[in-house]
Write an enzyme that holds these catalytic residues in place. Structure first.
Site, PDB file in Angstrom:
ATOM      1  N   HIS A 165       0.819  -1.201   0.000  1.00  0.00           N
ATOM      2  CA  HIS A 165       0.000   0.000   0.000  1.00  0.00           C
ATOM      3  C   HIS A 165       0.863   1.267   0.000  1.00  0.00           C
ATOM      4  CE1 HIS A 165      -3.944  -2.021   1.593  1.00  0.00           C
ATOM      5  NE2 HIS A 165      -3.511  -2.529   0.448  1.00  0.00           N
ATOM      6  N   GLU A 167       0.860   3.829   1.912  1.00  0.00           N
ATOM      7  CA  GLU A 167       1.358   4.240   3.217  1.00  0.00           C
ATOM      8  C   GLU A 167       2.649   3.515   3.575  1.00  0.00           C
ATOM      9  OE1 GLU A 167      -3.231   4.154   3.566  1.00  0.00           O
ATOM     10  OE2 GLU A 167      -1.651   3.173   2.397  1.00  0.00           O
ATOM     11  N   CYS A 191      -5.928   1.190   5.839  1.00  0.00           N
ATOM     12  CA  CYS A 191      -6.470  -0.059   6.358  1.00  0.00           C
ATOM     13  C   CYS A 191      -5.806  -0.373   7.702  1.00  0.00           C
ATOM     14  CB  CYS A 191      -6.230  -1.193   5.358  1.00  0.00           C
ATOM     15  SG  CYS A 191      -4.474  -1.635   5.190  1.00  0.00           S
ATOM     16  N   CYS A 194      -1.929  -0.907   7.462  1.00  0.00           N
ATOM     17  CA  CYS A 194      -1.194   0.357   7.324  1.00  0.00           C
ATOM     18  C   CYS A 194      -1.268   1.173   8.608  1.00  0.00           C
ATOM     19  CB  CYS A 194      -1.748   1.164   6.151  1.00  0.00           C
ATOM     20  SG  CYS A 194      -1.358   0.456   4.537  1.00  0.00           S
TER      21      CYS A 194
END
Length: 259
Positions: A165, A167, A191, A194
């Site tokens: 992801h 992040e 999420c 993360c």
């Protein structure tokens, strides 16, 4: 305001010829004179202090200037004449939050995900960007051999076990010793996985654009973790009309990597 500009290849030794204490008199009209560096040359400007237009200098005046500069080893490169309006600072520039969120969305354009392009931008307390990332496959893992689909008979045939992801990538791509106390601007609310990384990295604030998966278990868990860790999270509200981002307008498309 009328203005005559003379561009000079090197600083003229004849400064006193043009100006004494910043003022000159030309055709019985008072003017202010300035000399400043401009793109590797010098710009000599005469500004009129009266409302009537400044007369364009005659060719003989320009010839005289050329001859005078030539004797001193300098060379005017250009003469300009025109009118200027009073100059003041722009008031329609991007504010810092708009700038950082725009950087996050620009980073998202690097993503090869056919359905969701997400970017993240980490900023320290001095408004300096210290990390940028977008969602994609891990380094060294061919994104032509791994799946991009969202739905399949086996989860191993979807993108979810493989994609990093935004992040995570922003934290891993940091250009400082750490990101403790920083803020993260991200297109999509993080999420739970993360959220763990954000907390462990010491990031203290998350500013997100979209929370379209708000009711999912992953986002519910992420909010619970943020609350327990004291992480501030808030939806981005642009103040400037120059930035218009509609993340929710990104629709699902056929699951293949875009060209």
């Amino acid at each position: 305001m009328a203005c005559l500009e003379i561009y000079i290849s090197s600083r003229p030794l004849c400064w006193g010829f043009f100006c004494k204490e910043g003022k000159v008199t030309w055709k019985n009209t008072p003017h202010v004179c300035s000399l400043i560096p401009f793109r590797g040359i010098w710009k000599l400007s005469f500004y009129s202090l009266v409302s009537q237009p400044l007369e364009l200098p005659s060719e003989s005046f320009i010839d005289l200037c050329n001859e005078f500069f030539s004797c001193l080893g300098a060379s005017p490169t250009e003469f300009r004449y025109g009118c200027e309006t009073p100059c003041k600072k722009r008031d329609d520039y991007l504010e810092w939050p708009e700038y950082f969120m725009a950087v996050a969305f620009l980073s998202a354009q690097r993503s090869k995900d056919p359905n969701s392009q997400v970017g993240a931008c980490i900023v320290n307390s001095e408004n300096k960007i210290v990390g940028i990332g977008y969602n994609g496959m891990p380094n060294g893992c061919s994104d032509d051999l791994l799946p991009w689909t969202r739905i399949a008979d086996s989860k191993l045939d979807t993108k979810y076990p493989y994609v990093c992801h935004a992040e995570l990538n922003a934290i891993m791509n940091k250009n400082s010793a750490d990101v403790k106390g920083c803020s993260m601007y991200v297109a999509l609310f993080p999420c739970n996985e993360c959220a763990k990384l954000i907390i462990q990295a010491g990031i203290k604030e998350v500013i997100f654009m979209s929370d379209k998966y708000h009711d999912t278990l992953e986002m519910t868990a992420a909010r619970r973790l943020f609350d327990l860790a004291g992480i501030i999270y808030r939806k981005f509200k642009p103040k400037c009309s120059k930035i218009v981002i509609d993340f929710d307008s990104i629709n699902s498309r056929p699951c293949q990597k875009p060209l």
